[in-house]
Design a protein around this motif. Structure first.
Motif, PDB file in Angstrom:
ATOM      1  N   ILE A  89       0.836  -1.207   0.000  1.00  0.00           N
ATOM      2  CA  ILE A  89       0.000   0.000   0.000  1.00  0.00           C
ATOM      3  C   ILE A  89       0.868   1.254   0.000  1.00  0.00           C
ATOM      4  N   THR A  90       2.004   1.207   0.695  1.00  0.00           N
ATOM      5  CA  THR A  90       2.877   2.391   0.698  1.00  0.00           C
ATOM      6  C   THR A  90       3.377   2.704  -0.708  1.00  0.00           C
ATOM      7  N   ILE A  91       3.696   1.677  -1.473  1.00  0.00           N
ATOM      8  CA  ILE A  91       4.168   1.894  -2.846  1.00  0.00           C
ATOM      9  C   ILE A  91       3.060   2.521  -3.687  1.00  0.00           C
ATOM     10  N   LEU A  92       1.852   2.007  -3.558  1.00  0.00           N
ATOM     11  CA  LEU A  92       0.712   2.560  -4.294  1.00  0.00           C
ATOM     12  C   LEU A  92       0.485   4.021  -3.924  1.00  0.00           C
ATOM     13  N   ASP A  93       0.469   4.312  -2.637  1.00  0.00           N
ATOM     14  CA  ASP A  93       0.160   5.666  -2.174  1.00  0.00           C
ATOM     15  C   ASP A  93       1.225   6.680  -2.573  1.00  0.00           C
ATOM     16  N   ILE A  94       2.483   6.292  -2.458  1.00  0.00           N
ATOM     17  CA  ILE A  94       3.559   7.205  -2.848  1.00  0.00           C
ATOM     18  C   ILE A  94       3.472   7.479  -4.341  1.00  0.00           C
ATOM     19  N   ARG A  95       3.265   6.437  -5.107  1.00  0.00           N
ATOM     20  CA  ARG A  95       3.208   6.578  -6.562  1.00  0.00           C
ATOM     21  C   ARG A  95       2.072   7.488  -7.001  1.00  0.00           C
ATOM     22  N   LEU A  96       0.937   7.397  -6.311  1.00  0.00           N
ATOM     23  CA  LEU A  96      -0.237   8.191  -6.675  1.00  0.00           C
ATOM     24  C   LEU A  96      -0.317   9.503  -5.903  1.00  0.00           C
ATOM     25  N   ALA A  97       0.678   9.776  -5.046  1.00  0.00           N
ATOM     26  CA  ALA A  97       0.647  10.979  -4.200  1.00  0.00           C
ATOM     27  C   ALA A  97      -0.704  11.100  -3.505  1.00  0.00           C
ATOM     28  N   THR A 131      -1.177  19.098  -7.453  1.00  0.00           N
ATOM     29  CA  THR A 131       0.024  19.572  -6.760  1.00  0.00           C
ATOM     30  C   THR A 131       0.387  18.561  -5.677  1.00  0.00           C
ATOM     31  N   LEU A 132       1.534  18.787  -5.038  1.00  0.00           N
ATOM     32  CA  LEU A 132       2.004  17.884  -3.986  1.00  0.00           C
ATOM     33  C   LEU A 132       1.817  18.478  -2.592  1.00  0.00           C
ATOM     34  N   GLU A 133       0.993  19.497  -2.463  1.00  0.00           N
ATOM     35  CA  GLU A 133       0.937  20.241  -1.207  1.00  0.00           C
ATOM     36  C   GLU A 133       0.136  19.586  -0.093  1.00  0.00           C
ATOM     37  N   ASP A 134      -0.631  18.537  -0.382  1.00  0.00           N
ATOM     38  CA  ASP A 134      -1.474  17.957   0.671  1.00  0.00           C
ATOM     39  C   ASP A 134      -1.366  16.437   0.735  1.00  0.00           C
ATOM     40  N   VAL A 135      -0.206  15.903   0.377  1.00  0.00           N
ATOM     41  CA  VAL A 135       0.004  14.459   0.437  1.00  0.00           C
ATOM     42  C   VAL A 135      -0.019  14.009   1.899  1.00  0.00           C
ATOM     43  N   CYS A 136      -0.718  12.910   2.167  1.00  0.00           N
ATOM     44  CA  CYS A 136      -0.901  12.498   3.566  1.00  0.00           C
ATOM     45  C   CYS A 136      -1.023  10.980   3.669  1.00  0.00           C
ATOM     46  N   PHE A 137      -0.147  10.366   4.447  1.00  0.00           N
ATOM     47  CA  PHE A 137      -0.176   8.915   4.642  1.00  0.00           C
ATOM     48  C   PHE A 137      -0.208   8.601   6.138  1.00  0.00           C
ATOM     49  N   VAL A 186       6.831  12.375 -11.203  1.00  0.00           N
ATOM     50  CA  VAL A 186       7.688  12.761 -10.079  1.00  0.00           C
ATOM     51  C   VAL A 186       7.711  11.669  -9.011  1.00  0.00           C
ATOM     52  N   CYS A 187       6.543  11.169  -8.651  1.00  0.00           N
ATOM     53  CA  CYS A 187       6.465  10.190  -7.568  1.00  0.00           C
ATOM     54  C   CYS A 187       6.996   8.824  -7.989  1.00  0.00           C
ATOM     55  N   THR A 188       6.830   8.482  -9.260  1.00  0.00           N
ATOM     56  CA  THR A 188       7.415   7.240  -9.755  1.00  0.00           C
ATOM     57  C   THR A 188       8.935   7.340  -9.740  1.00  0.00           C
ATOM     58  N   ALA A 189       9.459   8.490 -10.167  1.00  0.00           N
ATOM     59  CA  ALA A 189      10.910   8.698 -10.137  1.00  0.00           C
ATOM     60  C   ALA A 189      11.437   8.630  -8.707  1.00  0.00           C
ATOM     61  N   LEU A 190      10.691   9.199  -7.774  1.00  0.00           N
ATOM     62  CA  LEU A 190      11.099   9.161  -6.369  1.00  0.00           C
ATOM     63  C   LEU A 190      11.223   7.717  -5.883  1.00  0.00           C
ATOM     64  N   LEU A 191      10.229   6.904  -6.181  1.00  0.00           N
ATOM     65  CA  LEU A 191      10.284   5.495  -5.782  1.00  0.00           C
ATOM     66  C   LEU A 191      11.460   4.779  -6.437  1.00  0.00           C
ATOM     67  N   ILE A 204      10.611   7.977   2.771  1.00  0.00           N
ATOM     68  CA  ILE A 204      10.088   8.557   1.536  1.00  0.00           C
ATOM     69  C   ILE A 204       8.867   9.424   1.829  1.00  0.00           C
ATOM     70  N   ALA A 205       8.025   8.956   2.741  1.00  0.00           N
ATOM     71  CA  ALA A 205       6.851   9.750   3.120  1.00  0.00           C
ATOM     72  C   ALA A 205       7.273  11.088   3.704  1.00  0.00           C
ATOM     73  N   SER A 206       8.334  11.071   4.500  1.00  0.00           N
ATOM     74  CA  SER A 206       8.830  12.307   5.109  1.00  0.00           C
ATOM     75  C   SER A 206       9.332  13.291   4.057  1.00  0.00           C
ATOM     76  N   MET A 207       9.843  12.768   2.952  1.00  0.00           N
ATOM     77  CA  MET A 207      10.299  13.638   1.864  1.00  0.00           C
ATOM     78  C   MET A 207       9.122  14.308   1.159  1.00  0.00           C
ATOM     79  N   LEU A 208       7.990  13.613   1.113  1.00  0.00           N
ATOM     80  CA  LEU A 208       6.816  14.096   0.384  1.00  0.00           C
ATOM     81  C   LEU A 208       5.879  14.947   1.231  1.00  0.00           C
TER      82      LEU A 208
END
Length: 289
Positions: A89-97, A131-137, A186-191, A204-208
């Motif tokens: 799930i973390t991979i899915l969420d990071i990828r989809l922001a 945008t990436l301003e409200d990503v939340c996990f 961007v998020c795919t490249a990050l992963l 990775i979550a802390s970076m986002l």
């Protein structure tokens, strides 16, 4: 798809910053399509036109397969969840922001003995924002987020290709605006850069994630710098005035409509990202020293 504690806006913005009202159904389908091979277990989802009568044009929505479950994840302590299930799930969420991942939108399946064997992510209407301003996990603070990714997860990340994903979405009638496509890249490249370097999900979550609402995350800062550089280079080559400050609130927004800058943005972003990661020590390595 109503995030807890959030109210809708009256200007077309969704209930999370960077999202837009009316885009939720397409995002639900996109999450299913991008969960290649059912890796994270997103239930089958399709677009559906809901009507009250033959004369009614209806309303576009999404229809998702019902999956048998024991309860929602919020009814359990996170330490009870299988590590590999959380990691998927973390991979899915990071990828989809994902801007709305909480324990209330993860279903739990248990075996006959009551042991949790599977987690099922649902409610992705606020994924792939503009945008990436409200990503939340919520899982960022679960113990599994500080455990290393398995080889299976690393192999899955290695095969991801954002350009192929965007083409696949279009083939299935899911058209994203330029900004959400950029978010996916961007998020795919990050992963793809962070996971092989043994950064963990919490890292990775802390970076986002923004530490404070008005302070950009590290990835936002890198993206803004890459956008500024791409725009400046393109304008300079065309003999145009290079603006020192953004025209539309941010250099990220300025990329919209600038095809020259958009094309070179990812190469600039990836280079900056690699420099950033190569100079960062993962939290678990710092703790071990």
């Amino acid at each position: 798809n109503t995030p807890r504690g959030h109210r809708g806006s009256h200007n077309g913005e969704g209930m999370r910053k960077g999202t837009k009202a009316g885009e939720g159904a397409a995002r639900e389908v996109a999450a299913y399509l991008l969960d290649h091979g059912g890796f994270a277990g997103v239930p089958a989802t399709s677009l559906a036109n809901l009507t009250d009568s033959v004369e009614d044009d209806g309303k576009l929505g999404s229809l998702q397969e019902y999956v048998e479950n024991t309860a929602e994840a919020e009814e359990f302590g996170p330490s009870m969840f299988p590590c590999e299930e959380v990691h998927k799930i973390t991979i899915l969420d990071i990828r989809l922001a994902n801007t709305d991942r909480n324990a209330g939108n993860i279903l739990v399946q248990s075996d006959e003995d009551g042991k949790i064997v599977r987690l099922i992510p649902i409610d992705h209407g606020y994924a792939l924002p503009h945008t990436l301003e409200d990503v939340c996990f919520e899982w960022e603070f679960w113990p599994q987020a500080n455990m290393p990714y398995s080889d299976d997860v690393k192999e899955y990340v290695a095969m991801l290709d954002a350009d192929e994903d965007i083409a696949y979405l279009r083939e299935n009638d899911i058209e994203l605006d330029a900004a959400p496509e950029r978010v996916l890249r961007v998020c795919t490249a990050l992963l793809k850069e962070a996971v092989p370097r043994n950064f963990r999900a919490a890292d990775i979550a802390s970076m986002l994630n923004r530490k404070m609402p008005n302070r950009k995350s590290d990835i936002e800062k890198i993206a803004a710098q890459a956008a500024s550089t791409a725009i400046a280079e393109g304008r300079s080559e065309r003999g145009l005035l290079v603006h020192k400050s953004p025209e539309n609130g941010s250099f990220w927004n300025d990329l919209a409509g600038d095809e020259v800058a958009e094309k070179r943005f990812m190469s600039r972003f990836t280079k900056l990202l690699i420099d950033y990661l190569d100079n960062m020590v993962p939290e678990h390595e710092l703790a071990a020293k």
